[in-house]
Structure formats: C-alpha cells, structure tokens
Enzyme design. Structure first.
Site, short mmCIF file in Angstrom:
data_model
loop_
_atom_site.label_atom_id
_atom_site.label_comp_id
_atom_site.label_asym_id
_atom_site.label_seq_id
_atom_site.Cartn_x
_atom_site.Cartn_y
_atom_site.Cartn_z
N HIS A 179 0.94 -1.14 -0.07
CA HIS A 179 0.08 -0.10 0.06
C HIS A 179 0.93 1.14 0.04
O HIS A 179 1.73 1.53 1.11
CB HIS A 179 -0.74 -0.19 1.08
CG HIS A 179 -1.81 -1.10 0.93
ND1 HIS A 179 -2.64 -1.57 2.29
CD2 HIS A 179 -2.75 -1.30 0.02
CE1 HIS A 179 -3.53 -2.40 1.96
NE2 HIS A 179 -3.43 -2.48 0.65
N GLU A 182 1.64 4.13 2.80
CA GLU A 182 2.12 3.67 3.91
C GLU A 182 3.37 3.94 4.11
O GLU A 182 4.15 2.62 4.12
CB GLU A 182 1.37 2.18 4.50
CG GLU A 182 0.06 2.46 4.47
CD GLU A 182 -0.62 0.85 4.39
OE1 GLU A 182 -0.03 -0.16 4.24
OE2 GLU A 182 -1.95 0.76 4.05
N HIS A 315 2.50 -2.96 6.84
CA HIS A 315 1.71 -1.74 6.55
C HIS A 315 1.45 -0.94 7.66
O HIS A 315 2.24 -0.91 8.81
CB HIS A 315 0.26 -2.68 6.60
CG HIS A 315 -0.12 -3.61 5.39
ND1 HIS A 315 -1.03 -3.13 4.13
CD2 HIS A 315 0.58 -4.72 5.16
CE1 HIS A 315 -0.69 -4.16 3.43
NE2 HIS A 315 0.14 -5.07 3.86
N GLU A 394 0.81 -3.96 11.26
CA GLU A 394 0.14 -2.51 11.26
C GLU A 394 1.05 -1.72 11.86
O GLU A 394 1.02 -1.94 13.28
CB GLU A 394 -1.28 -2.64 11.40
CG GLU A 394 -2.26 -3.32 10.61
CD GLU A 394 -2.49 -2.41 9.36
OE1 GLU A 394 -1.98 -1.39 9.10
OE2 GLU A 394 -3.40 -3.15 8.36
ZN LIG Z 1 -2.00 -1.37 4.18
#
Ligand SMILES: [Zn+2]
Length: 458
Positions: A179, A182, A315, A394
C-alpha cells in the site's frame, strides 16, 4: 482536434502538480448502529477517502474530507446522528512536515541511508545496489517481477552462509510497501536489512545468519512513486484498465487496484470492494494484477528451495500484529491449524516491542481486532503457499498522524519492531519449529546456569 489537444494539455498539466491537500481534514466518527455503517458506506461509495478500511460498530472510522465537502459532510453527519471529531486539521501541513528530515534522529547509517527521512523508490533501489558492493558474497539483488507501468519489484537476498546450508535451508521473506501511502513500511523493511547486515547483537546476528532472507521493500512501485510525484495519499496500484468516473471530484480515484485484496485466496468474499472508486477495490478477477502475480509466483518458487518458515508483511497504521486468517474470528480462528502457536509467538513479540518505547500493539486475527478482509497477500501465503509462520504488521501510529507519521518516529518505530522480530524468532524456536545452533553467548549462559545449579544443589 484543438479541443482534444487542449484537454490533453489540461490533464497533462494537472498531473504535473503534486496534489494539494490544503485544508483537508481528517475526522474520526464512531458508528453506533448498522444504519450508521450503511450511511458511512454510502459516503465511501461517493468517493470519500476513508483512512479506516472497513467500518465496524463501536470502532473508530477516520475519513478525510476536502474543504468543498465539509458542509455536505457536516450536514450528512448531523442528519444521521453521527458526531465527527477533527483529528487532523490540515492534511497538507502534515504532508509538508513529513517530507522534512528529522531534526533529533539518532545517527544510524548504512551507505547512503540514515532513516531520518523517507526515501523515494529510486533511492531505495540504488541503496539495494550499494549493499551488493558493501557486502559482496552476502547480498545479491533480485527482481521478482515488474509492475503495470514497468517498474521493477526489486529486492535483495541476504545469505551469510552461501554454499554451506545443505539442501533444505531455512528461508524467510519480508514484503513492504504494497500500500503505497504507508511510507513507514519500506522505512521499516530497509531498517531490518540494515540490522541483519550490521548489528552486533547476538540475537539479531543469529536471526540474520540462520535464514536466507528474501526482502522486497516496495512491492507496489508504481503506487509508491505516485505518492512522491502526484498524490501523497495514493494506496492502490496504478492500473487504469477498470477505470470508471467516480462521483467525487477526484477523477483519479477510479484508477488502480488494491493489491492487498487481489490475491487468489477467498478473493472478494469479505472486506473487499468490486467498485473501482473505492480504496479496497479487489480488481476484476483473483490475482489479476502483475504485482500480486509476481509475489505469488516468487513465494511458490521459493518454497521449492528449502524450509520456508517466515513471511512478514508490513503496513500502517493501527499498531497491530495480525495473525491469519483475516476472514475468521472467535472459535473459527482455529481454521489456521497452528493459530495458537502464531498467537503466542506474536504476543511474546508484542511484549518485547512495548518494553522498548512503551508502544502498545494488539494481536489477533484481522476479523477479531480490526475487520474482516479477504484476498490479502499474507492470508494467501498462509492458506495457499502453506508457510508456517505468517504475520501482517500494522505499524505506528493509531491515528494521530496516520499515514503521515513524522520522520522523527521512523527510528523508534524500527527499533521496537526489531526487538519484536527477535523475540518472535526465539519463541518460534522454543516451540520447535526449527532447531538452530543456539548463539554462543546463550550456550554459555545456559552452561553457567547449570553449573551454578549443580553447585547450589551440593
Ligand atoms: Zn496497508
């Protein structure tokens, strides 16, 4: 013709500017009913950029609102009984400050990198080349595939014991930057590379040298490049083939596919969208995207070459260690046969992580602690490639800065993650997933303890 040419130049001209987020705000709302979820879902379909992927009752939902949308958003929220709070008052101000190097960063360098700032794709790729020169015989570069726009998905292989490993070597793989907005993800992955190559901590050395590491810092190179040149908040890849004009003023939003919903494992069953105007658009078919194909093919090929034990995807944001599978919660978490082990390993890692700077991480399946998701790379790695120990991290923070984490936080974030990985590896070993040669100092401590015990028993 003239009209067409003019239009072309208008668009070409517009695309040269870095998209401005001046006076865009981020609001937090907490939906308290199914009706609220539906209402927010309608905003999502209308093209509002939700920084929270999936909406849950009682959960925080962060949504970015353009100045011209503000009145509409306020009226809408009022009419359905939602109470939004501003959490970021000017997104552009945070974008500007994130581009500044940290002023108080501790000095930590390897080659041209110092982790006091975020680096572009070109800088990351040329740093990987630098590492081959700095560590000949240990580091080699590899390209696992090319993106829609023809950029390399480039990474490195780190092997400290080349030619000495027999025919079933331990293998780990790390994925960053799927992504693109990020940015802390590639900044973390490059730090892990640095630690593997330079750390003199015996535990880090053990982890670095026991495994052959395959590490790709940016697996969505088109999107990542786009966040530096055009639109800081871009998340998906840049494939325009499914383009539809979206209701919002952001015409670009109808481009791109969310690569982390595109993998061929329970594709489009939950927590993904078939609408190209959303941030979680899963694509027209499973594994339709070159970037997802590149990762899948590489993982399957790699699995044939040894004991492929670890896969970590990075992420942001939320401060969580997600355990597969992302579509299951409650009792159903046991669909992953070694869920209990993965959970324990992650819990122990998270405790060590907190010990460094006090940062709290949650551990569990995505459906348990965040939201249900399908078609993600790490679930595919677990469910299809059948790799034993798989996580999605995350990273920082929990929403104060969100994707725009200040450069001052890069090194503290990286330090705590490194502590976490080392502890996870120790726990994995204790759970007998592999038996490596225990580091010298550890054997010494264990021997000393045994001798002391014998003396005391006498
Ligand atoms: Zn992500």
């Amino acid at each position: 013709m003239l009209f067409k040419t003019l239009i072309f130049f208008c668009f070409a001209g517009a695309s040269l500017a870095y998209r401005s987020y001046e006076n865009y705000k981020v609001y937090n709302v907490v939906p308290t009913s199914e009706i609220h979820i539906q209402m927010l879902g309608d905003l999502k379909k209308a093209g509002y950029d939700f920084w929270t992927d999936i909406l849950t009752i009682g959960g925080n939902a962060r949504v970015m609102v353009a100045p011209e949308q503000e009145q509409e958003f306020a009226n809408y929220a009022l009419s359905v009984g939602l109470k939004p709070n501003v959490t970021i008052s000017n997104v552009q101000a945070l974008i500007n400050s994130q581009l500044q190097p940290a002023t108080n960063a501790r000095s930590s360098t390897l080659g041209s990198f110092s982790w006091d700032r975020y680096y572009s794709l070109a800088q990351i790729h040329s740093w990987l080349d630098e590492l081959v020169t700095l560590y000949p015989g240990v580091v080699t570069t590899m390209v696992i595939g090319t993106s829609f726009e023809g950029r390399e998905l480039k990474g490195i292989v780190i092997d400290f014991k080349k030619g000495e490993r027999g025919n079933n070597p331990l293998i780990g793989m790390i994925e960053g930057g799927i992504h693109s907005r990020e940015w802390i993800s590639p900044a973390t992955v490059t730090w892990i590379i640095k630690e593997f190559l330079t750390s003199d901590d015996p535990d880090v050395r053990f982890l670095a040298e026991t495994f052959i590491w395959h590490i790709v810092p940016v697996t969505n190179p088109d999107g990542y490049t786009y966040t530096f040149s055009e639109d800081r908040m871009w998340r998906k890849n840049r494939n325009p083939v499914n383009y539809v004009p979206c209701a919002t003023g952001n015409l670009d939003l109808g481009n791109g596919i969310d690569l982390n919903r595109n993998f061929n494992f329970l594709w489009m069953t939950t927590g993904a969208s078939s609408n190209p105007c959303t941030q979680t658009y899963a694509g027209p078919s499973p594994s339709s995207e070159l970037e997802a194909q590149a990762i899948s093919n590489y993982v399957l090929r790699l699995k044939e070459t040894g004991n492929f034990l670890y896969y970590f995807a990075f992420h942001s944001y939320s401060q969580m260690i997600l355990v597969p599978y992302s579509h299951v919660s409650g009792q159903n978490v046991l669909e992953a046969s070694n869920y209990a082990d993965m959970y324990e390993i992650a819990i122990r890692g998270a405790e060590k992580l907190t010990a460094r700077h006090g940062t709290q991480y949650q551990v569990g399946t995505s459906a348990d602690i965040l939201y249900e998701v399908s078609g993600s790379s790490f679930d595919w790695v677990k469910g299809v490639a059948d790799i034993p120990i798989v996580y999605l991290f995350e990273l920082r923070d929990v929403g104060e800065f969100g994707f725009l984490l200040p450069s001052e936080q890069i090194i503290p974030n990286n330090e705590e993650i490194m502590d976490c990985l080392v502890e996870m590896d120790k726990t994995t070993r204790q759970l007998s997933y592999y038996s490596g040669t225990v580091p010298m100092y550890a054997s010494f401590i264990s021997l000393a303890t045994s001798i002391l015990f014998l003396i005391l028993m006498k």
